[in-house]
Design a protein around this motif. Structure first.
Motif, mmCIF file in Angstrom:
data_model
loop_
_atom_site.group_PDB
_atom_site.id
_atom_site.type_symbol
_atom_site.label_atom_id
_atom_site.label_comp_id
_atom_site.label_asym_id
_atom_site.label_seq_id
_atom_site.Cartn_x
_atom_site.Cartn_y
_atom_site.Cartn_z
ATOM 1 N N UNK A 1 51.686 62.467 -8.497
ATOM 2 C CA UNK A 1 52.154 61.084 -8.021
ATOM 3 C C UNK A 1 53.342 61.261 -9.781
ATOM 4 N N UNK B 1 60.198 55.115 -9.350
ATOM 5 C CA UNK B 1 60.928 54.477 -8.125
ATOM 6 C C UNK B 1 61.655 53.125 -7.961
ATOM 7 N N UNK C 1 57.896 53.316 -14.062
ATOM 8 C CA UNK C 1 58.095 54.175 -13.128
ATOM 9 C C UNK C 1 60.173 54.689 -13.124
ATOM 10 N N UNK D 1 55.729 58.139 -9.463
ATOM 11 C CA UNK D 1 54.968 56.856 -9.596
ATOM 12 C C UNK D 1 53.617 57.298 -11.106
ATOM 13 N N UNK D 2 52.923 56.480 -11.243
ATOM 14 C CA UNK D 2 52.059 56.372 -12.725
ATOM 15 C C UNK D 2 50.525 56.118 -12.039
#
Lengths: 362, 362, 362, 362
Positions: free
Chosen positions: C200, C308, C306, C205-206
């Motif tokens: 991740x 992204x 995040x 990400x998370x």
């Protein structure tokens, strides 16, 4: 935000209006397992009742309380005690004409300003009738305090008009008080009081008074600094009572004229207990009880309902002249005596429970 | 149950002890978006400071406050405002000998009884030093009230010993007060006060006093029946203040001597606003503001710390004789003036927020 | 009305913003006379600190707490304990561009809607940084509980993504937890967690997770019906924690599928103590502790910050695309473990003090 | 310290026991001037009533409520609304044998441990009968919310045993619910529920369930950080309800398995209003409403009173075997539906009044 409750650990919430079907209180936080003496509670309520003599309101209140919850086989269960008292002995017709009027000295105008709507029969929510469930709640608190700690609370009329009792707080006898129709401990001056009240009744007038209260056997350590001091909570309870304009503890306003040398209560030890030689502080130092008797006074204004003509305005701001009919108290301080005791009991019981297990109190 | 907070909607929690590294307050509920004038807050704090003249404690407190949270680009954010004030200008050595002593008139004994342990330097938690963060919090409340409602709060010394100001509450001039070293509005009698204080200082004695406070432009409708009345909350705040033994509103204890006819304030309309011709009620009826100026008085006892010899006991109950050294206030009422204003602002602001959107208040 | 406090008898008020000069808490109601172990408190705070491993936020917080009041010679005095922690290790510049943006999953928009103004640096008031003083307050509560009642509180990660620990609540070993960089008790599956987090992190990400908490040795009798039940207060504390979306006690949501026959925990007596054979109820019946271990779980959503690209809007409602830079937690549940323990300690300590002297508790 | 109240600005205090003469609530803080529709309140109360179908307790409660105060000519006055409901339709004899028994899954033992005394008839204070006055209070709150803000609250059964409704929260139709004897919106699966309940009834068993609740039209801005968040208050209210073991909001426990990318709700603007495309957060961000529907679920365990034999102990610790006779609910989640709505209304109304005049809310 509502303000219908007093106390945090021993909490009393009062509901109702003067001429609704009933009024009541919910008493929360009462310790479990206490066997309540319901007759003694009724006796306290009877002391507050109108019609005990000709100088207090003759409204025919039966004032029988009923307990709807929180008791099991005569003992408290630790759950809320719901108290209800039927409203009886009045006729709504007496009051209807007052619906559009702001009576001087009453809360008609301020309730109107605050809520825009009000139950105007008999003063509605602002009526001193709201003190009846307070007396029941206070009597319950009083039984908690007397049973577990031996605390005794005694109030009485100290002054009416300019007639002041010469009996000191330590010399007041309960027997005299129960005998006196005006809750006045100075038998020598009682007749002056009665004469004054008789004269005012004829004139359709009323008068103010001062009630003094003594609380004995409170252990040292009750009261929470900085903002929930024991004396501060007593002050709030008393000033919140109908018609009250002043509160003082110990020597009160007189202390302004004294020097530190004169005013300080020196400590000593008597029978193994810390005591003070004088009690100018009235039993509270730094907001915490010091074990000496707590002594305070409460000033009541004259009942604003008088039969004489008064000028005022109606809801539209139009000038009008009114005469307030009906049977009203000539001196509200007299009937306030058991209410002052009840509020004292609630406050002290609240502080007792706040301390319990925490300051030498079991 | 802790008692460190005042107010429910505008809530101030005070922490600290007299001689800790710092003291402070957390102010919750302040409306967002208000541009605080920090200089004006500091000015209020300066008024409370010791050392302004030779009759108040000469402890060299700098008393600069700092705000650690709740402000963003100079405006309140609606989140807690953390206030901190460093403790400076004292030496702990002065007090160590007092650690085992119960000073008369102080809270040494009652804190001992309650907690079993206490910070005894300079009175610790029970010191009037705790009022410094109260003044900051009150100054914030004052800016909320003056900005949004035009409410003005003014306190001053009404009486010291038996020297009473003859200036009525409606005639007090702010300018005179800021000029007076003793916050006394009656310029004719100020020299008598100064002479009395000078004499007491020589004798190592102190004296009590009365502070009067006037709150103008409170709209009708503030205050919550039955138990959170506006006057009751003011009473609690004031009686909770160090050295206070009495509170009265309007004509206060004098009302006990008046008849209903004399005491009732008749309503009329002036400039489209409901007013009363007299203001015996002090701006509150049934616990709710009526739009008239709120006027009340607070009685302060003489500072118990005096240089003269006093008899008392120590922690073991042994009789001792003490002289309390150091620089102490001769009349605490003088320095209490900005604190009375601050507490008033907190209470009124709390009731303002309780009413907001609910009783004609925007 | 402010909501900055938790607890009534043991009361913690938290002030501050993520990037202000400091943050802190005022702890009221701590019993007097307790010798606090400050090192143990610091250890708890260190467990919450970012930067312990590469999967939690790398913000360089030193997180040294200081106590400014309420301690005297190392012991609590019963007066408020003021805790302060300096804010360090960040640069405001990282965040300024976000001032006009409503980040998805964050409280930017709701604070804007509520207050009209907000401190937007690092999330300001809504940052999980606010949990640092909670950990200190909880560690104080924990010492009260362990010292006086032997109560032990242990939380750990139960699940991250779909990787669930197979160690039952009664088998979790403290030693394993202190060893695990992700507070995960199942050593067999820990490497799966680490692999997931690594993946991740690469993706920017998370992920969410579940924390389980066990509280042992709570006596039967804690909790106040009807509306301040022990489990209800735990639920409120936990759901109020940043990123939490669910709370369950005992078998929780699984209970919906069970019959009464399956679900009821039968009583028996073991070593003179009332126990239940199963513990589906999680140690609470009717809102009151029954003496069995209290076991509950808390669901945390994935950290909304995040790297992204995400679509959202700005303060004017204009569509924008954002990438949130900086070092953020990949799974907030990991660092939440000591906060869950701290909040548990505060709630249980509060109920302990509410019971003290009243339900078999000394 | 008592826990009999819910709400701070809109405050409901509940008193009574299952088999006392009556039960009731005092509702404080209701805004003045609202014309209450008493029939609609009675309809809500009827929905909670036992005996609506053969799968809920057949106790013959008439459940007619009466309002004793706080109404004047059909409108609220801003003063406490006292609600009373007579207890009827039971015989005390059914229960007497249970007085010395600790029933599995019930609060008998914990009340005994806490108070030392309890009203054991029908569960006394711990009975779900206490929710009847809650429904009345909630219906009052609901009328405040629907009238002033257009807020709508709808709960329903989501799952019983392992039978789950496939109707999404946005598709539930009120009409279907009022038609369904089990408050279940999925008409296709309703017969499975009925079959399951029928089977359990025969077996003398019970089963758990999940209730889902949707609150629409809550403006953005309700909820108080840090510790009185809107979702936290809902969690406390729900977990405090009889038989509840879990609470989740939005996607709840499922969020643990999702990544930030998957879970974040992106903001956009629709019809001039800020909205999110998905609603994983369930309408609350950072504890404050974001204007989207609030969606949460509550897990109920199976009713512990079952007709099958169970092993347990009595008050002396002696092992016994019991069968609980009488008419009991097979699935308490069914009757809990209007109670979940009522508690939701109380919490949202409380937060509405906390915001009033302060966050864009008039």
């Amino acid at each position: 935000m509502p303000g219908d409750s007093i106390g945090k650990m021993f909490k009393v919430s009062v509901w109702g209006e003067s001429h609704g079907s009933s009024i009541g209180a919910v008493v929360e936080g009462c310790p479990p397992g206490i066997e309540l003496d319901l007759n003694r509670i009724q006796e306290e309520l009877n002391r507050r009742k109108p019609g005990r003599n000709k100088f207090v309101s003759a409204r025919n209140e039966k004032d029988r309380f009923e307990i709807l919850s929180g008791l099991f086989n005569g003992r408290t269960t630790g759950t809320p005690i719901s108290v209800i008292i039927k409203n009886e002995g009045f006729e709504k017709e007496n009051y209807e004409e007052l619906g559009r009027i702001f009576r001087p000295g009453h809360a008609d105008y301020t309730y109107h300003a605050k809520y825009g709507i009000r139950d105007y029969y008999g003063g509605g929510r602002s009526s001193a009738r709201m003190t009846a469930p307070v007396v029941v709640a206070g009597a319950i608190a009083g039984q908690v305090l007397s049973g577990e700690l031996g605390i005794e609370i005694q109030a009485y009329v100290k002054k009416i008009g300019n007639i002041r009792s010469n009996i000191s707080s330590s010399e007041v006898e309960k027997a005299d008080l129960y005998r006196s129709p005006v809750n006045f401990p100075d038998m020598d001056r009682e007749k002056e009081i009665l004469a004054l009240l008789g004269k005012l009744e004829e004139e359709g007038n009323s008068v103010g008074g001062i009630v003094e209260c003594v609380i004995k056997n409170v252990p040292a350590g009750f009261g929470e600094p900085l903002f929930d001091k024991l004396d501060a909570d007593l002050a709030k309870a008393m000033v919140g009572l109908n018609a009250v304009k002043g509160f003082e503890i110990g020597n009160g306003f007189e202390c302004a004229e004294l020097t530190g040398k004169e005013n300080n209560d020196g400590f000593s030890v008597s029978n193994g207990k810390v005591v003070t030689k004088t009690n100018n502080s009235g039993g509270v130092l730094g907001g915490i009880s010091n074990g000496m008797p707590i002594v305070f006074r409460v000033a009541f204004k004259a009942a604003p309902s008088i039969a004489q003509k008064q000028n005022t305005i109606d809801i539209d701001g139009k000038k009008i002249e009114i005469e307030i009919k009906g049977n009203h108290d000539i001196c509200v301080a007299i009937r306030a005596v058991p209410v002052v005791e009840a509020l004292s009991a609630i406050i002290v019981c609240d502080h007792y429970l706040r301390c319990r297990g925490q300051c030498g109190v079991k």
